[in-house]
Design a protein around this motif. Structure first.
Motif, mmCIF file in Angstrom:
data_model
loop_
_atom_site.group_PDB
_atom_site.id
_atom_site.type_symbol
_atom_site.label_atom_id
_atom_site.label_comp_id
_atom_site.label_asym_id
_atom_site.label_seq_id
_atom_site.Cartn_x
_atom_site.Cartn_y
_atom_site.Cartn_z
ATOM 1 N N GLU A 100 0.943 -1.236 -0.020
ATOM 2 C CA GLU A 100 0.017 0.006 -0.156
ATOM 3 C C GLU A 100 0.742 1.200 0.008
ATOM 4 O O GLU A 100 0.504 2.490 -0.711
ATOM 5 N N GLN A 101 1.823 1.225 0.683
ATOM 6 C CA GLN A 101 2.717 2.417 0.689
ATOM 7 C C GLN A 101 3.478 2.504 -0.757
ATOM 8 O O GLN A 101 3.438 3.855 -1.063
ATOM 9 N N ALA A 102 3.872 1.485 -1.571
ATOM 10 C CA ALA A 102 4.351 1.866 -2.988
ATOM 11 C C ALA A 102 3.081 2.315 -3.757
ATOM 12 O O ALA A 102 3.329 3.356 -4.607
ATOM 13 N N LEU A 103 1.738 2.054 -3.455
ATOM 14 C CA LEU A 103 0.903 2.378 -4.177
ATOM 15 C C LEU A 103 0.558 3.951 -3.997
ATOM 16 O O LEU A 103 0.310 4.791 -5.017
ATOM 17 N N HIS A 104 0.435 4.177 -2.691
ATOM 18 C CA HIS A 104 0.454 5.524 -2.168
ATOM 19 C C HIS A 104 1.312 6.454 -2.972
ATOM 20 O O HIS A 104 1.004 7.569 -3.263
ATOM 21 N N ALA A 105 2.709 5.857 -2.812
ATOM 22 C CA ALA A 105 3.690 6.933 -3.186
ATOM 23 C C ALA A 105 3.430 6.934 -4.826
ATOM 24 O O ALA A 105 3.684 7.991 -5.378
ATOM 25 N N ALA A 106 3.208 5.803 -5.455
ATOM 26 C CA ALA A 106 3.067 6.011 -7.028
ATOM 27 C C ALA A 106 2.034 7.133 -7.338
ATOM 28 O O ALA A 106 2.009 7.742 -7.963
ATOM 29 N N ARG A 107 0.935 7.151 -6.722
ATOM 30 C CA ARG A 107 -0.423 7.953 -7.070
ATOM 31 C C ARG A 107 0.303 9.281 -6.686
ATOM 32 O O ARG A 107 0.268 10.203 -7.557
ATOM 33 N N ALA A 108 0.895 9.722 -5.643
ATOM 34 C CA ALA A 108 1.382 10.840 -5.371
ATOM 35 C C ALA A 108 2.504 11.646 -6.172
ATOM 36 O O ALA A 108 2.268 12.700 -6.575
ATOM 37 N N LEU A 109 3.487 10.568 -6.529
ATOM 38 C CA LEU A 109 4.241 11.028 -7.584
ATOM 39 C C LEU A 109 3.909 11.518 -9.093
ATOM 40 O O LEU A 109 3.853 12.428 -9.488
ATOM 41 N N VAL A 110 2.778 10.662 -9.521
ATOM 42 C CA VAL A 110 2.200 10.841 -10.597
ATOM 43 C C VAL A 110 1.343 12.120 -10.854
ATOM 44 O O VAL A 110 1.434 12.890 -11.538
ATOM 45 N N LEU A 111 0.514 12.229 -9.500
ATOM 46 C CA LEU A 111 -0.384 13.287 -9.397
ATOM 47 C C LEU A 111 0.557 14.703 -9.218
ATOM 48 O O LEU A 111 0.064 15.871 -9.907
ATOM 49 N N ALA A 112 1.748 14.587 -8.612
ATOM 50 C CA ALA A 112 2.470 15.695 -8.812
ATOM 51 C C ALA A 112 3.119 16.136 -9.978
ATOM 52 O O ALA A 112 3.306 17.452 -10.339
ATOM 53 N N ASP A 113 3.444 15.089 -10.968
ATOM 54 C CA ASP A 113 3.821 15.387 -12.244
ATOM 55 C C ASP A 113 2.796 16.099 -13.193
ATOM 56 O O ASP A 113 2.643 16.892 -13.990
ATOM 57 N N LEU A 114 1.461 15.511 -12.981
ATOM 58 C CA LEU A 114 -0.045 15.906 -13.648
ATOM 59 C C LEU A 114 -0.008 17.394 -13.311
ATOM 60 O O LEU A 114 -0.148 18.110 -14.047
ATOM 61 N N ALA A 115 0.041 17.656 -11.935
ATOM 62 C CA ALA A 115 -0.038 18.917 -11.444
ATOM 63 C C ALA A 115 0.880 19.918 -11.954
ATOM 64 O O ALA A 115 0.598 21.273 -12.318
ATOM 65 N N ALA A 116 2.174 19.489 -12.178
ATOM 66 C CA ALA A 116 3.294 20.384 -12.548
ATOM 67 C C ALA A 116 2.864 20.587 -14.115
ATOM 68 O O ALA A 116 3.109 22.122 -14.543
ATOM 69 N N GLY A 117 2.246 19.970 -14.773
ATOM 70 C CA GLY A 117 1.707 20.219 -16.354
ATOM 71 C C GLY A 117 0.448 20.913 -16.081
ATOM 72 O O GLY A 117 0.034 20.897 -17.376
ATOM 73 N N GLU A 118 0.080 21.245 -15.082
ATOM 74 C CA GLU A 118 -1.510 21.588 -14.980
ATOM 75 C C GLU A 118 -2.533 20.875 -15.791
ATOM 76 O O GLU A 118 -3.432 21.374 -16.491
ATOM 77 N N VAL A 119 -2.481 19.439 -15.471
ATOM 78 C CA VAL A 119 -3.357 18.761 -16.411
ATOM 79 C C VAL A 119 -4.098 17.625 -15.397
ATOM 80 O O VAL A 119 -4.539 16.550 -15.584
ATOM 81 N N ALA A 120 -4.287 18.145 -14.061
ATOM 82 C CA ALA A 120 -4.651 17.328 -12.826
ATOM 83 C C ALA A 120 -6.141 17.384 -12.671
ATOM 84 O O ALA A 120 -6.613 17.684 -11.697
#
Length: 127
Positions: A8-28
Motif C-alpha cells: 500500500e505504501q508503494a501504491l500511495h507513493a506512486a499515486r502521489a508522484l504521478v499526481l505531482a507530475d500532472l499538477a506540474a503540467g496543470e493537467v490534474a
C-alpha cells in the motif's frame, strides 16, 4: 490502527508522484485523476501477484497514465528540454525498474525523476 503494508505504501507513493507530475503540467483535472486511480487499482492486483515488483509501481503508473492520456488528450508530458521542432512527450525509463525517470530520447537526457517534473519545467515560477 494497523500499519500500512509496503504494498500500500508503494501504491500511495506512486499515486502521489504521478499526481505531482500532472499538477506540474496543470493537467490534474478530475477526469485525469480518475485515470490515475484506475491505474492504481490495476497495479494493486499486479503487485499483489508479484510483491517484489513494488519498487516498479511508480514507473508503471506513470506509463499507464501517459498511455491513457495519449488516447484521450494527446502527448503528456511534453518535453521541456527541446525548444524547437515538433513537441514530443517524455518517456519513462527504465520501463520496468526502480527509480523511474522522465527521459527525452531526442536530446538523450534524463529530465526529471517521476514525481519531480515541476523542478524540470520551472513549476509556477517560470516567466
Amino acid at each position: 490502527m494497523h500499519p500500512i503494508s509496503p504494498l500500500e505504501q508503494a501504491l500511495h507513493a506512486a499515486r502521489a508522484l504521478v499526481l505531482a507530475d500532472l499538477a506540474a503540467g496543470e493537467v490534474a483535472a478530475a477526469d485525469v485523476v480518475s485515470i490515475v486511480e484506475e491505474s492504481v487499482v490495476q497495479r494493486r492486483w499486479w503487485v499483489e501477484q508479484w510483491p517484489e515488483g513494488a519498487e516498479y509501481v511508480a514507473g508503471l503508473v506513470a506509463q499507464d497514465v501517459q498511455d491513457a492520456l495519449l488516447e484521450a488528450y494527446g502527448r503528456w508530458p511534453l518535453c521541456p528540454v527541446c525548444g524547437s521542432g515538433d513537441p514530443h512527450a517524455l518517456d519513462v525509463e527504465p520501463e520496468l525498474g526502480a527509480d523511474p525517470h522522465w527521459v527525452c530520447h531526442k536530446a538523450g537526457v534524463k529530465v526529471a525523476a517521476v514525481g519531480a517534473l515541476r523542478s524540470a519545467t520551472g513549476g509556477m515560477s517560470s516567466s
